[in-house]
Enzyme design. Structure first.
Site, PDB file in Angstrom:
ATOM      1  N   ALA A 100      68.035-128.476  29.904  1.00  0.00           N
ATOM      2  CA  ALA A 100      69.245-128.554  29.090  1.00  0.00           C
ATOM      3  C   ALA A 100      68.889-128.568  27.607  1.00  0.00           C
ATOM      4  O   ALA A 100      68.047-129.341  27.168  1.00  0.00           O
ATOM      5  CB  ALA A 100      70.033-129.810  29.445  1.00  0.00           C
TER       6      ALA A 100
ATOM      7  N   VAL B 185      68.207-110.861  21.494  1.00  0.00           N
ATOM      8  CA  VAL B 185      68.237-109.537  20.873  1.00  0.00           C
ATOM      9  C   VAL B 185      68.740-108.445  21.826  1.00  0.00           C
ATOM     10  O   VAL B 185      69.522-107.570  21.422  1.00  0.00           O
ATOM     11  CB  VAL B 185      66.846-109.187  20.292  1.00  0.00           C
ATOM     12  CG1 VAL B 185      65.781-109.071  21.377  1.00  0.00           C
ATOM     13  CG2 VAL B 185      66.909-107.898  19.475  1.00  0.00           C
TER      14      VAL B 185
ATOM     15  N   ARG C  97      62.228-110.934   8.065  1.00  0.00           N
ATOM     16  CA  ARG C  97      62.663-111.735   9.226  1.00  0.00           C
ATOM     17  C   ARG C  97      64.142-111.491   9.491  1.00  0.00           C
ATOM     18  O   ARG C  97      64.917-111.171   8.595  1.00  0.00           O
ATOM     19  CB  ARG C  97      62.457-113.232   8.969  1.00  0.00           C
ATOM     20  CG  ARG C  97      61.042-113.616   8.632  1.00  0.00           C
ATOM     21  CD  ARG C  97      60.989-115.048   8.101  1.00  0.00           C
ATOM     22  NE  ARG C  97      59.754-115.265   7.346  1.00  0.00           N
ATOM     23  CZ  ARG C  97      58.608-115.602   7.910  1.00  0.00           C
ATOM     24  NH1 ARG C  97      58.543-115.785   9.210  1.00  0.00           N
ATOM     25  NH2 ARG C  97      57.534-115.756   7.173  1.00  0.00           N
TER      26      ARG C  97
ATOM     27  N   ASP D 288      74.931-130.280  34.317  1.00  0.00           N
ATOM     28  CA  ASP D 288      75.211-129.303  33.271  1.00  0.00           C
ATOM     29  C   ASP D 288      76.603-129.566  32.712  1.00  0.00           C
ATOM     30  O   ASP D 288      77.525-129.877  33.482  1.00  0.00           O
ATOM     31  CB  ASP D 288      75.131-127.881  33.849  1.00  0.00           C
ATOM     32  CG  ASP D 288      74.869-126.831  32.789  1.00  0.00           C
ATOM     33  OD1 ASP D 288      75.680-126.729  31.849  1.00  0.00           O
ATOM     34  OD2 ASP D 288      73.860-126.101  32.906  1.00  0.00           O
TER      35      ASP D 288
ATOM     36  N   TYR E 180      65.402-125.728  15.068  1.00  0.00           N
ATOM     37  CA  TYR E 180      65.258-125.611  16.519  1.00  0.00           C
ATOM     38  C   TYR E 180      63.828-125.951  16.941  1.00  0.00           C
ATOM     39  O   TYR E 180      63.602-126.754  17.850  1.00  0.00           O
ATOM     40  CB  TYR E 180      65.623-124.188  16.954  1.00  0.00           C
ATOM     41  CG  TYR E 180      65.399-123.912  18.422  1.00  0.00           C
ATOM     42  CD1 TYR E 180      66.375-124.223  19.356  1.00  0.00           C
ATOM     43  CD2 TYR E 180      64.212-123.331  18.868  1.00  0.00           C
ATOM     44  CE1 TYR E 180      66.177-123.963  20.709  1.00  0.00           C
ATOM     45  CE2 TYR E 180      64.008-123.074  20.212  1.00  0.00           C
ATOM     46  CZ  TYR E 180      64.991-123.387  21.128  1.00  0.00           C
ATOM     47  OH  TYR E 180      64.785-123.138  22.461  1.00  0.00           O
TER      48      TYR E 180
END
Length: 317
Positions: free
Chosen positions: A77, A184, A275, A31, A145
């Site tokens: 990762a 969120v 959205r 990491d 993404y």
């Protein structure tokens, strides 16, 4: 087994490390601590079966060192923030696609033959079939993404079939729980700590998605990986999520209630029909029948997972 967990100091990764260590495996974590924290691994740092490597998967030499001598790799990762795609596509490419390629090359050179990869429900984009099964297509991500996760999946499939690496991909719903530092619920709690009277909610609040607690997630990954290793398949993909969904407004209500507050909700209105941001999938529910047929199902539904997570993040449990 001796297992490498990339991103093992992060949210999901550290919970996976906990389970692997509790089950008696040797665990090496790689990491760079850009999103993770050694605090998440503090119970194992000095354990004889545990090894921590501080390093960046964007460096090929680090990857080769990390996979040396391991039996299996759990590749977690990644940059976990969907919204960063509109700000830094290059970073999303590097921290999802490039690092996956580097890892696969290192595994090929060191002859490591088993891989599990955490992908995302975002690879489906705006699926027209709800709940969405693994064989849904065409896959059309609406965020950078999601595109990066799908590109990583494709690379893994290619390497699996070309170099006989057994690889399984887990397409995750929204994963929540203690140690999470984005998303969120985390955002709502921090906003209400700053202003307990007013809560800004991105979008129109009707966004409806599946949420899964991290304990159920880790259970699914380990169980399905073990089952996959028994099979003749060289590559497979599984959805991991709950069987229901919950709206952003309902999450805001749970957070407010658990904090003992009654704030005014302010909806930003969002973009593209309510959205939260560009690339935000408004409706998501995964079909998990394939995982259930193997013998796994979640212990908590979305509502229960959200309640538990809020309490965990508030230090109530």
């Amino acid at each position: 087994m001796k297992v490498l967990v990339t991103g093992g100091a992060g949210f999901i990764g550290s919970h996976l490390v906990d389970r692997l260590m509790e089950d008696g495996h040797e665990v090496r974590v790689l990491d760079d601590l850009s999103a993770g924290s050694l605090e998440n691994l503090k119970g194992w740092i000095d354990h004889e079966r545990f090894e921590f490597m501080h390093g960046d998967l964007r460096r090929r030499d680090i990857c080769e060192k990390a996979v040396k001598g391991v039996d299996a790799v759990f590749h977690l990762a990644a940059n976990p923030e969907v919204r960063i795609g509109t700000q830094s596509p290059e970073l999303l490419y590097e921290t999802n696609v490039l690092i996956t390629y580097n890892l696969l090359e290192a595994m090929r050179k060191e002859d490591v033959k088993a891989l599990a990869f955490t992908s995302s429900s975002t690879v489906y984009g705006e699926a027209k079939t709800i709940p969405t099964p693994e064989d849904y297509g065409p896959l059309e991500p609406i965020s950078v993404y999601g595109g990066a996760k799908l590109a990583a999946e494709a690379l893994i499939s290619g390497y699996a079939h070309t170099f006989d690496v057994k690889a399984v991909v887990f397409r995750l719903a929204n994963i929540i729980g203690k140690r999470s530092n984005h998303g969120v619920i985390y955002d709502f709690i921090n906003k209400l700590k700053k202003n307990p009277n007013r809560l800004e909610i991105l979008g129109d609040g009707t966004q409806r998605k599946s949420y899964l607690h991290v304990s159920d997630t880790v259970e699914a990954m380990l169980y399905l990986f073990k089952e996959f290793l028994k099979e003749d398949k060289i590559y497979d993909a599984y959805n991991i999520g709950s069987e229901d969904w919950i709206t952003v407004k309902e999450i805001a209500e749970i957070v407010s209630r658990e904090m003992g507050l009654n704030p005014e909700f302010y909806f930003t209105g969002g973009v593209d029909g309510g959205r939260g941001w560009k690339g935000d999938v408004k409706v998501m529910l995964l079909n998990i029948e394939k995982a259930k047929a193997k013998g796994w199902k979640p212990k908590m539904n979305s509502y229960q997972a959200v309640e538990k997570t809020v309490r965990e993040l508030l230090g109530k449990e």
